[in-house]
Enzyme design. Structure first.
Site, PDB file in Angstrom:
ATOM      1  N   GLN A 159       0.843  -1.208   0.000  1.00  8.40           N
ATOM      2  CA  GLN A 159       0.000   0.000   0.000  1.00  8.40           C
ATOM      3  C   GLN A 159       0.874   1.252   0.000  1.00  8.40           C
ATOM      4  OE1 GLN A 159      -0.223   1.910   3.197  1.00  8.40           O
ATOM      5  NE2 GLN A 159      -1.300   3.568   2.140  1.00  8.40           N
ATOM      6  N   TYR A 161       1.109   5.440   0.406  1.00  7.79           N
ATOM      7  CA  TYR A 161       0.648   6.795   0.709  1.00  7.79           C
ATOM      8  C   TYR A 161       1.464   7.762  -0.143  1.00  7.79           C
ATOM      9  CZ  TYR A 161      -2.315   6.007   4.852  1.00  7.79           C
ATOM     10  OH  TYR A 161      -3.328   5.657   5.707  1.00  7.79           O
ATOM     11  N   THR A 189      -3.557   4.468  -1.853  1.00 13.04           N
ATOM     12  CA  THR A 189      -4.626   4.993  -0.986  1.00 13.04           C
ATOM     13  C   THR A 189      -4.999   6.407  -1.416  1.00 13.04           C
ATOM     14  OG1 THR A 189      -3.910   3.615   0.837  1.00 13.04           O
ATOM     15  CG2 THR A 189      -5.247   5.530   1.409  1.00 13.04           C
ATOM     16  N   ARG A 198      -8.959  12.235  15.254  1.00 11.73           N
ATOM     17  CA  ARG A 198      -9.668  11.108  15.900  1.00 11.73           C
ATOM     18  C   ARG A 198      -9.648  11.382  17.402  1.00 11.73           C
ATOM     19  NH1 ARG A 198      -6.086   7.536  12.390  1.00 11.73           N
ATOM     20  NH2 ARG A 198      -7.021   8.013  10.387  1.00 11.73           N
ATOM     21  N   LYS A 287      -7.462   2.441  -3.567  1.00 11.21           N
ATOM     22  CA  LYS A 287      -8.186   2.168  -2.319  1.00 11.21           C
ATOM     23  C   LYS A 287      -8.808   3.458  -1.790  1.00 11.21           C
ATOM     24  CE  LYS A 287      -7.390   0.471   2.398  1.00 11.21           C
ATOM     25  NZ  LYS A 287      -7.386   1.658   3.247  1.00 11.21           N
ATOM     26  N   HIS A 311     -12.216   3.894   4.680  1.00  9.23           N
ATOM     27  CA  HIS A 311     -11.112   3.864   5.629  1.00  9.23           C
ATOM     28  C   HIS A 311     -11.593   3.395   7.013  1.00  9.23           C
ATOM     29  CE1 HIS A 311      -6.852   5.292   5.211  1.00  9.23           C
ATOM     30  NE2 HIS A 311      -6.851   5.088   6.522  1.00  9.23           N
ATOM     31  N   ARG A 314     -12.471   6.038   9.694  1.00 11.88           N
ATOM     32  CA  ARG A 314     -11.408   6.744  10.414  1.00 11.88           C
ATOM     33  C   ARG A 314     -11.125   8.136   9.860  1.00 11.88           C
ATOM     34  NH1 ARG A 314      -8.069   3.457  13.465  1.00 11.88           N
ATOM     35  NH2 ARG A 314      -6.098   4.449  12.915  1.00 11.88           N
TER      36      ARG A 314
HETATM   37  C1  LIG Z   1      -4.975   1.062  13.078  1.00 11.23           C
HETATM   38  C2  LIG Z   1      -5.299   1.267  11.625  1.00 11.23           C
HETATM   39  C3  LIG Z   1      -4.339   1.788  10.788  1.00 11.23           C
HETATM   40  C4  LIG Z   1      -4.631   1.972   9.420  1.00 11.23           C
HETATM   41  N1  LIG Z   1      -3.641   2.423   8.585  1.00 11.23           N
HETATM   42  C5  LIG Z   1      -3.871   2.496   7.253  1.00 11.23           C
HETATM   43  C6  LIG Z   1      -2.812   2.824   6.357  1.00 11.23           C
HETATM   44  O1  LIG Z   1      -1.674   3.040   6.766  1.00 11.23           O
HETATM   45  N2  LIG Z   1      -3.122   2.886   5.026  1.00 11.23           N
HETATM   46  C7  LIG Z   1      -4.375   2.648   4.538  1.00 11.23           C
HETATM   47  O2  LIG Z   1      -4.603   2.711   3.331  1.00 11.23           O
HETATM   48  N3  LIG Z   1      -5.376   2.304   5.379  1.00 11.23           N
HETATM   49  C8  LIG Z   1      -5.155   2.218   6.710  1.00 11.23           C
HETATM   50  N4  LIG Z   1      -6.168   1.840   7.554  1.00 11.23           N
HETATM   51  C9  LIG Z   1      -7.502   1.547   6.997  1.00 11.23           C
HETATM   52  C10 LIG Z   1      -7.608   0.080   6.620  1.00 11.23           C
HETATM   53  O3  LIG Z   1      -6.769  -0.255   5.546  1.00 11.23           O
HETATM   54  C11 LIG Z   1      -9.032  -0.280   6.217  1.00 11.23           C
HETATM   55  O4  LIG Z   1      -9.473   0.568   5.189  1.00 11.23           O
HETATM   56  C12 LIG Z   1     -10.013  -0.223   7.382  1.00 11.23           C
HETATM   57  O5  LIG Z   1      -9.418  -0.623   8.582  1.00 11.23           O
HETATM   58  C13 LIG Z   1     -11.200  -1.107   7.075  1.00 11.23           C
HETATM   59  O6  LIG Z   1     -12.184  -1.000   8.056  1.00 11.23           O
HETATM   60  P1  LIG Z   1     -12.328  -2.011   9.298  1.00 11.23           P
HETATM   61  O7  LIG Z   1     -11.251  -1.623  10.253  1.00 11.23           O
HETATM   62  O8  LIG Z   1     -13.676  -1.747   9.791  1.00 11.23           O
HETATM   63  O9  LIG Z   1     -12.115  -3.404   8.762  1.00 11.23           O
HETATM   64  C14 LIG Z   1      -5.906   1.647   8.909  1.00 11.23           C
HETATM   65  C15 LIG Z   1      -6.866   1.117   9.779  1.00 11.23           C
HETATM   66  C16 LIG Z   1      -6.576   0.920  11.119  1.00 11.23           C
HETATM   67  C17 LIG Z   1      -7.628   0.325  12.011  1.00 11.23           C
END
Ligand SMILES: Cc1cc2nc3c(=O)[nH]c(=O)nc-3n(C[C@H](O)[C@H](O)[C@H](O)COP(=O)(O)O)c2cc1C
Length: 419
Positions: A159, A161, A189, A198, A287, A311, A314
């Protein structure tokens, strides 16, 4: 998210008394009894890991409304069962971008999951390799892409950024490193133009570079299992960036990360997407796509996969649930690209719901971290085991015996967006 969503155990908890699977150890049986679903892993993780770790993964943007909406929209989807067709077989092997996987789900990219459980990436990469499901290493992981490639092997995706300073010199270099390390798909992403607030993280004082202050030390000391893991794996850090910084102290590496954000923000332009598309020799996935026209634009640039995602709630709490925009994106893209799904997946039932709506595979983030938080390293394997079992049970229950039949499931989807 407080227990506002899924306040009752998910509906796919086993109804029948458990039977002991052939060869299951007493320890495995006890674990299955204590944690029949991800719901129970989350509940235990909350108690077992430091509060800052739990809030860093469990908390979303705003008041966690986006997380709640993802869960509510998935829960609202009803699948119509058909009987008289089950012959006891269930084939969940899935092909994505020409590669075979054992199941229709994978591990979503997560930056800094070591805050939740030190060494998280390594455990997830190893578990994905053992189970033969995709593992997406993150740009801001605590292990380098080369280290994770050694563990995930041919299950590795990478992935990206946006790292834009010096005209993407470092972004391009990182992508070349991921390709040389053997990553199969590049996942770009799109949905982080900036890092939004958050509140639960803010309240815990989580800032980068991560430091243990007096309050966090007390938090850590009252969670001894986490402390043991921390002593083995150390603090979460930006491992992929260290080679780009002279004398890479945590402060200097964090400054490198911030410098990138300051050059035009975190959102890739379509021109930049095209540059990375041209650089990567293999499948490219975007994504964080939520609008069918963005999906269409991606396809026009030669993008191979669309990961429909908000995401995990988040970034902005007011977005639609990503499951609610999935059908329109599937309709828009047709067979011109592979549609993947994430955001809110907590069970095999959720995975089958996404497949029934046209996704080829679903990815989970938080569910895996709850597993690690509750069980340590073994939690990664255990969540995969739970998902496999629940996908199988749901498929047989609704009357399909292969993943390719999922689109034939009749369903009701009250929240679906029409564009
Ligand atoms: C702790 C954490 C860190 C994340 N870091 C990234 C990241 O670095 N890059 C990214 O594309 N998505 C990141 N995400 C999003 C996840 O790839 C994903 O889209 C998301 O967690 C999916 O939802 P769910 O947690 O309900 O399964 C992160 C999610 C969490 C929970």
């Amino acid at each position: 998210m407080d227990d506002r969503t899924r306040v009752v155990p998910p509906s796919n908890a086993p109804a029948a008394p458990m039977t002991r699977p052939a060869g299951a150890s007493a320890k495995a049986m006890s674990r299955r009894r204590r944690f029949p679903t991800v719901y129970y892993l989350r509940r235990y993780a909350r108690w077992r890991i430091p509060r800052f770790g739990f809030d860093a993964t469990d908390g979303g943007a705003g008041t966690d409304g986006g997380i709640a909406r993802n869960a509510a929209s998935l829960d609202a989807i009803e699948l119509m069962p058909r009987y008289g067709v089950d012959d006891g077989s269930c084939h969940m092997e899935t092909e994505l971008f020409g590669r075979r996987y054992s199941a229709p789900f994978g591990v979503a990219p997560m930056g800094m999951p070591g805050i939740v459980w030190p060494g998280a990436e390594k455990y997830l990469a190893q578990a994905a390799q053992r189970a033969r499901v995709p593992y997406t290493a993150g740009t801001v992981a605590s292990s380098t892409v080369e280290e994770l490639a050694a563990l995930a092997g041919d299950m590795l995706w990478f992935q990206l950024y946006r790292i834009a300073h010096e005209d993407h010199r470092y972004g391009f270099d990182l992508v070349k490193r991921a390709q040389a390390a053997g990553a199969h798909a590049l996942v770009i992403t799109m949905d982080v133009p900036l890092r939004t607030k958050r509140p639960r993280e803010v309240r815990r004082g989580l800032v980068l570079p991560f430091r243990l202050d007096a309050r966090t030390v007390i938090d850590v000391l009252s969670h001894p299992a986490w402390l043991v893991a921390y002593r083995e794996h150390g603090l979460a850090r930006f491992a992929n960036y260290t080679g780009y910084v002279d004398n890479p102290t945590p402060e200097r590496v964090a400054a490198f990360s911030q410098r990138s954000d300051q050059v035009g923000g975190g959102s890739f332009s379509w021109d930049e997407v095209k540059r990375y598309r041209d650089l990567w020799r293999g499948p490219v996935v975007l994504k964080g796509i939520m609008h069918p026209q963005d999906a269409a634009k991606a396809v026009s640039l030669g993008i191979d996969g669309i990961q429909v995602s908000n995401h995990g709630g988040r970034q902005v709490e007011g977005l639609p649930a990503s499951i609610d925009v999935l059908p329109a994106i599937v309709a828009e893209v047709g067979d011109k690209a592979t549609v993947l799904f994430d955001s809110g997946v907590r069970s095999g039932l959720d995975i089958v719901r996404a497949l029934a709506l046209g996704a080829k595979a679903a990815f989970a983030g938080k569910a895996f971290l709850y597993g690690l938080g509750a069980l340590g390293g073994e939690g990664a394997d255990y969540v995969i085991e739970l998902f496999r079992e629940e996908v199988r049970d749901t498929m047989r229950q609704v009357g399909i015996n292969s993943i390719t039949q999922a689109r034939s499931i009749e369903l009701r989807h009250p929240g679906a967006w029409r564009f």
